[in-house]
Motif scaffolding. Structure first.
Motif, PDB file in Angstrom:
ATOM      1  N   LEU A 101      23.080 -10.187   4.322  1.00 56.51           N
ATOM      2  CA  LEU A 101      23.179 -11.702   4.819  1.00 56.51           C
ATOM      3  C   LEU A 101      24.767 -11.848   5.258  1.00 56.51           C
ATOM      4  O   LEU A 101      24.830 -12.499   6.316  1.00 56.51           O
ATOM      5  CB  LEU A 101      23.089 -12.682   3.593  1.00 56.51           C
ATOM      6  N   ALA A 102      25.726 -11.285   4.728  1.00 60.47           N
ATOM      7  CA  ALA A 102      26.962 -11.302   5.197  1.00 60.47           C
ATOM      8  C   ALA A 102      27.044 -10.917   6.731  1.00 60.47           C
ATOM      9  O   ALA A 102      27.776 -11.555   7.590  1.00 60.47           O
ATOM     10  CB  ALA A 102      27.835 -10.650   4.354  1.00 60.47           C
ATOM     11  N   HIS A 103      26.457  -9.682   6.998  1.00 58.04           N
ATOM     12  CA  HIS A 103      26.555  -8.996   8.324  1.00 58.04           C
ATOM     13  C   HIS A 103      25.783 -10.132   9.310  1.00 58.04           C
ATOM     14  O   HIS A 103      26.262  -9.955  10.328  1.00 58.04           O
ATOM     15  CB  HIS A 103      25.933  -7.762   8.335  1.00 58.04           C
ATOM     16  N   ARG A 104      24.748 -10.683   9.010  1.00 57.81           N
ATOM     17  CA  ARG A 104      24.013 -11.353   9.652  1.00 57.81           C
ATOM     18  C   ARG A 104      24.790 -12.829  10.116  1.00 57.81           C
ATOM     19  O   ARG A 104      24.820 -12.937  11.603  1.00 57.81           O
ATOM     20  CB  ARG A 104      22.502 -11.972   9.238  1.00 57.81           C
ATOM     21  N   LEU A 105      25.246 -13.340   9.020  1.00 54.89           N
ATOM     22  CA  LEU A 105      26.328 -14.416   9.020  1.00 54.89           C
ATOM     23  C   LEU A 105      27.463 -14.285  10.178  1.00 54.89           C
ATOM     24  O   LEU A 105      27.880 -14.901  11.054  1.00 54.89           O
ATOM     25  CB  LEU A 105      26.831 -14.907   7.948  1.00 54.89           C
ATOM     26  N   ARG A 106      28.174 -13.024   9.886  1.00 53.07           N
ATOM     27  CA  ARG A 106      29.251 -12.620  10.744  1.00 53.07           C
ATOM     28  C   ARG A 106      28.985 -12.604  12.252  1.00 53.07           C
ATOM     29  O   ARG A 106      29.838 -12.716  13.024  1.00 53.07           O
ATOM     30  CB  ARG A 106      29.709 -11.433  10.146  1.00 53.07           C
ATOM     31  N   ARG A 107      27.803 -11.914  12.479  1.00 48.14           N
ATOM     32  CA  ARG A 107      27.128 -11.621  13.871  1.00 48.14           C
ATOM     33  C   ARG A 107      27.184 -12.938  14.787  1.00 48.14           C
ATOM     34  O   ARG A 107      27.558 -13.316  15.680  1.00 48.14           O
ATOM     35  CB  ARG A 107      26.047 -11.027  13.693  1.00 48.14           C
ATOM     36  N   GLN A 108      26.623 -13.916  14.089  1.00 51.00           N
ATOM     37  CA  GLN A 108      26.491 -15.478  14.346  1.00 51.00           C
ATOM     38  C   GLN A 108      28.038 -15.918  14.554  1.00 51.00           C
ATOM     39  O   GLN A 108      28.279 -16.550  15.638  1.00 51.00           O
ATOM     40  CB  GLN A 108      25.773 -16.251  13.707  1.00 51.00           C
ATOM     41  N   LEU A 109      29.050 -15.896  13.700  1.00 46.45           N
ATOM     42  CA  LEU A 109      30.227 -16.362  13.865  1.00 46.45           C
ATOM     43  C   LEU A 109      30.869 -15.604  14.986  1.00 46.45           C
ATOM     44  O   LEU A 109      31.701 -16.373  16.026  1.00 46.45           O
ATOM     45  CB  LEU A 109      31.042 -15.880  12.710  1.00 46.45           C
ATOM     46  N   ARG A 110      30.558 -14.588  15.265  1.00 47.57           N
ATOM     47  CA  ARG A 110      31.053 -13.892  16.621  1.00 47.57           C
ATOM     48  C   ARG A 110      30.739 -14.537  17.797  1.00 47.57           C
ATOM     49  O   ARG A 110      31.338 -14.755  18.881  1.00 47.57           O
ATOM     50  CB  ARG A 110      30.975 -12.477  16.622  1.00 47.57           C
ATOM     51  N   ARG A 111      29.499 -15.046  17.876  1.00 46.79           N
ATOM     52  CA  ARG A 111      28.655 -15.633  19.117  1.00 46.79           C
ATOM     53  C   ARG A 111      29.520 -16.978  19.360  1.00 46.79           C
ATOM     54  O   ARG A 111      29.701 -17.508  20.396  1.00 46.79           O
ATOM     55  CB  ARG A 111      27.484 -15.722  18.770  1.00 46.79           C
ATOM     56  N   VAL A 112      29.776 -17.636  18.031  1.00 43.42           N
ATOM     57  CA  VAL A 112      30.378 -19.145  18.017  1.00 43.42           C
ATOM     58  C   VAL A 112      31.758 -18.897  18.504  1.00 43.42           C
ATOM     59  O   VAL A 112      32.312 -19.772  19.223  1.00 43.42           O
ATOM     60  CB  VAL A 112      30.302 -19.790  16.603  1.00 43.42           C
ATOM     61  N   GLU A 113      32.311 -18.088  18.101  1.00 42.00           N
ATOM     62  CA  GLU A 113      33.743 -17.571  18.422  1.00 42.00           C
ATOM     63  C   GLU A 113      33.890 -17.374  20.130  1.00 42.00           C
ATOM     64  O   GLU A 113      34.997 -17.842  20.462  1.00 42.00           O
ATOM     65  CB  GLU A 113      34.645 -16.505  17.701  1.00 42.00           C
ATOM     66  N   GLY A 114      33.122 -16.825  20.647  1.00 45.11           N
ATOM     67  CA  GLY A 114      32.908 -16.425  21.851  1.00 45.11           C
ATOM     68  C   GLY A 114      32.518 -17.709  22.958  1.00 45.11           C
ATOM     69  O   GLY A 114      32.367 -17.369  24.137  1.00 45.11           O
ATOM     70  N   ALA A 115      32.159 -18.686  22.050  1.00 40.50           N
ATOM     71  CA  ALA A 115      31.839 -19.839  23.092  1.00 40.50           C
ATOM     72  C   ALA A 115      32.572 -20.451  24.076  1.00 40.50           C
ATOM     73  O   ALA A 115      33.801 -20.361  24.084  1.00 40.50           O
ATOM     74  CB  ALA A 115      31.339 -21.115  22.274  1.00 40.50           C
ATOM     75  N   GLU A 116      31.939 -20.743  25.384  1.00 40.78           N
ATOM     76  CA  GLU A 116      32.756 -21.304  26.556  1.00 40.78           C
ATOM     77  C   GLU A 116      32.726 -22.904  26.407  1.00 40.78           C
ATOM     78  O   GLU A 116      31.576 -23.537  26.073  1.00 40.78           O
ATOM     79  CB  GLU A 116      32.167 -20.920  27.827  1.00 40.78           C
ATOM     80  N   TYR A 117      33.740 -23.517  26.677  1.00 40.10           N
ATOM     81  CA  TYR A 117      33.744 -25.058  26.794  1.00 40.10           C
ATOM     82  C   TYR A 117      33.883 -25.506  28.200  1.00 40.10           C
ATOM     83  O   TYR A 117      35.197 -25.182  28.581  1.00 40.10           O
ATOM     84  CB  TYR A 117      34.757 -25.609  25.732  1.00 40.10           C
ATOM     85  N   LEU A 118      32.951 -25.752  28.772  1.00 42.74           N
ATOM     86  CA  LEU A 118      32.941 -26.214  30.166  1.00 42.74           C
ATOM     87  C   LEU A 118      33.495 -27.829  30.713  1.00 42.74           C
ATOM     88  O   LEU A 118      33.431 -28.481  29.518  1.00 42.74           O
ATOM     89  CB  LEU A 118      31.870 -25.945  30.919  1.00 42.74           C
ATOM     90  N   GLY A 119      33.947 -27.919  31.784  1.00 41.50           N
ATOM     91  CA  GLY A 119      34.161 -29.313  32.135  1.00 41.50           C
ATOM     92  C   GLY A 119      34.221 -29.416  33.657  1.00 41.50           C
ATOM     93  O   GLY A 119      34.491 -28.480  34.095  1.00 41.50           O
ATOM     94  N   LYS A 120      34.339 -30.616  34.001  1.00 44.77           N
ATOM     95  CA  LYS A 120      34.281 -30.826  35.741  1.00 44.77           C
ATOM     96  C   LYS A 120      35.117 -31.990  35.756  1.00 44.77           C
ATOM     97  O   LYS A 120      35.161 -33.060  35.033  1.00 44.77           O
ATOM     98  CB  LYS A 120      32.729 -31.142  36.044  1.00 44.77           C
ATOM     99  N   LEU A 121      35.850 -32.267  37.044  1.00 44.65           N
ATOM    100  CA  LEU A 121      36.130 -33.551  37.425  1.00 44.65           C
ATOM    101  C   LEU A 121      35.920 -33.596  39.165  1.00 44.65           C
ATOM    102  O   LEU A 121      36.683 -33.030  39.713  1.00 44.65           O
ATOM    103  CB  LEU A 121      37.618 -33.616  37.201  1.00 44.65           C
TER     104      LEU A 121
END
Length: 488
Positions: free
Chosen positions: A212-232
């Motif tokens: 379970l820890a391994h599964r959760l850690r993998r999802q955390l890595r995905r969240v940590e790598g998130a892109e935050y986009l913006g436009k103007l």
């Protein structure tokens, strides 16, 4: 008065309206019962935080335009003038929240209220910086060529990024670190596994928690790598007003450098709104983390029910209003409910935000105001699971008893050893699976039953000795060793 008639009953007394109580009573539990746990999100995902971020974006846009000489004739701002503007953001507090609300009652438009609010601050600059300040002369560059969504999309990106990186991720990472540490501590503790709720090949308690820890850690890595986009890029994403007002500027480059200055990823192609796809991607990852955590909560609940884990009672706490003995697994049950609420909101956000009618509609406006509750319920669940795990103790005696009562689980290694022996040319090893099935299926065996059966097989001496020495508690394979992959 006839016997069947009753006298009129007294009119019920009017109740005090709780809606009129001051300070106001929270409608929802996140702002009421659970506020202490989720309060850190208020600084990122509340309405006040949204307005502060809008002011931030407007300030930085004004500074960007003047610093880079985008608009001919606009003077560059001094360090003191830039600091004055940025102090409007860093000092944004209760009085500013109230003033913005007052302006919005007139404008009936939240972003326009922010524009007027900032212009008020600029008009007041001479009283702080002296009459020589040039800030009043650039007042009309506030919200220059911007549609509301230019400000809003950047504000939400900054808000969500702050909430994830500063609040949610540290809490979720702390939980997974705790779980991983517990898994390592219990790596060698043998446990009867249950598949389909029935006795199965033994494992170790630590290995199961490590999964379970391994599964959760993998999802955390995905969240940590998130892109935050913006436009103007204006009202329909064409820089229409920009090009007409200042035709000599490279507006896509001005936009890109500004968005990246804010620490966001520039989206070059949009309608009036930034498409929100990054939000849907992020919320799907957080929801997946939630669902794995929900699996942890239900598994631990089952272990508690089975007696594998005992809960350390909290002094003064009550488990049941009528049954004094109860120590209920409330942390995990509370977590389950909040994870389900969080996932429902995150799923709805992800599904709704990726669609916008033609160039613009306002469904996303209301929808995004629920990002806070979506993360709030997840954060509350993380806190509950973490506190619940800290209050558990392992009943090793129970685990040992369970294993010793289920010698039939050794049917698997015995028939596997018979198969290997048959391949090596040992006679008398026919139908190994079927013979062990006949011996064990639906039956409880004792150690003597299993050892007697092994002795009668005619296995090579070394194989027989290995099987005779085997116990359910010793039949855990590489379970403990597998924890080396936990952080891989």
């Amino acid at each position: 008065m006839p016997a069947h008639e009753s006298s009129p009953s007294a009119a019920p007394a009017a109740r005090t309206s709780l809606a009129d109580v001051e300070p106001p009573i929270a409608l929802g539990p996140l702002d009421g019962r659970y506020r202490r746990t989720v309060a850190a999100l208020v600084d990122h995902l509340s309405e006040a935080a949204l307005n502060r971020e809008r002011v931030h974006v407007e300030v930085e846009w004004l500074i960007h335009l003047t610093t880079h000489g985008v608009v001919p004739g606009a003077p560059a701002l001094s360090d003191a003038e830039q600091a004055y503007l940025r102090a409007v953001v860093t000092g944004f507090g209760a009085d500013d929240v109230a003033r913005l609300a007052e302006i919005e009652r007139t404008t009936v438009h939240d972003v326009k209220a922010v524009e007027y609010f900032l212009k008020e601050k600029i008009a007041a600059a001479p009283s702080v910086l002296g009459e020589g300040t040039v800030l009043p002369s650039v007042s009309e560059l506030v919200h220059f060529c911007c549609t509301s969504e230019d400000i809003n999309n950047l504000s939400y990106s900054l808000m969500v990024r702050g909430a994830v990186r500063d609040v949610w991720l540290p809490a979720a990472t702390g939980l997974v670190d705790d779980l991983a540490a517990t898994a390592r501590d219990l790596a060698d503790v043998p446990m009867l596994a249950l598949t389909h709720g029935q006795p199965a090949t033994p494992t170790t308690l630590g290995k199961e928690l490590a999964v379970l820890a391994h599964r959760l850690r993998r999802q955390l890595r995905r969240v940590e790598g998130a892109e935050y986009l913006g436009k103007l890029n204006g009202a329909t994403g064409t820089y229409g007003a920009h090009v007409v007002a200042v035709p000599g500027a490279d507006w896509p480059e001005v936009s890109r450098t500004f968005v990246e200055h804010l620490g966001l990823t520039w989206n070059p192609l949009t309608t009036q709104i930034e498409s929100h796809d990054w939000q849907a991607e992020l919320y799907a990852d957080v929801a997946r983390f939630n669902r794995v955590l929900h699996n942890l909560a239900t598994d631990v609940w089952s272990y508690i029910s089975r007696g594998v884990f005992t809960q350390i009672p909290v002094a003064g706490a009550t488990g049941s209003s009528t049954m004094p003995h109860k120590v209920n697994p409330i942390r995990f049950e509370n977590a389950e409910a909040n994870l389900e609420l969080s996932c429902a909101l995150l799923d709805s956000l992800g599904a709704t935000l990726v669609t916008s009618r033609l160039q613009r509609d306002l469904t996303d406006s209301t929808t995004q105001r629920n990002i806070g509750p979506a993360f709030g319920h997840s954060l509350l669940a993380v806190d509950n699971v973490r506190r619940g795990l800290a209050a558990l103790s392992v009943d090793r005696d129970l685990l040992a008893r369970e294993l010793d009562q289920n010698w039939e689980v050794l049917g698997e290694p015995v028939q596997s050893a018979m198969r290997a022996a048959a391949v090596a040319g040992v006679t008398g090893m026919e139908n190994p699976y079927e013979r062990l099935k006949e011996l064990t299926r639906g039956r409880r065996l004792t150690a003597d039953d299993m050892r007697e059966f092994i002795a009668g097989l005619g296995l090579p001496a070394d194989v027989e000795a290995r099987l005779q020495a085997l116990t359910p508690a010793g039949y855990t394979g590489l379970a403990a060793d597998l924890l080396r992959y936990l952080d891989a």
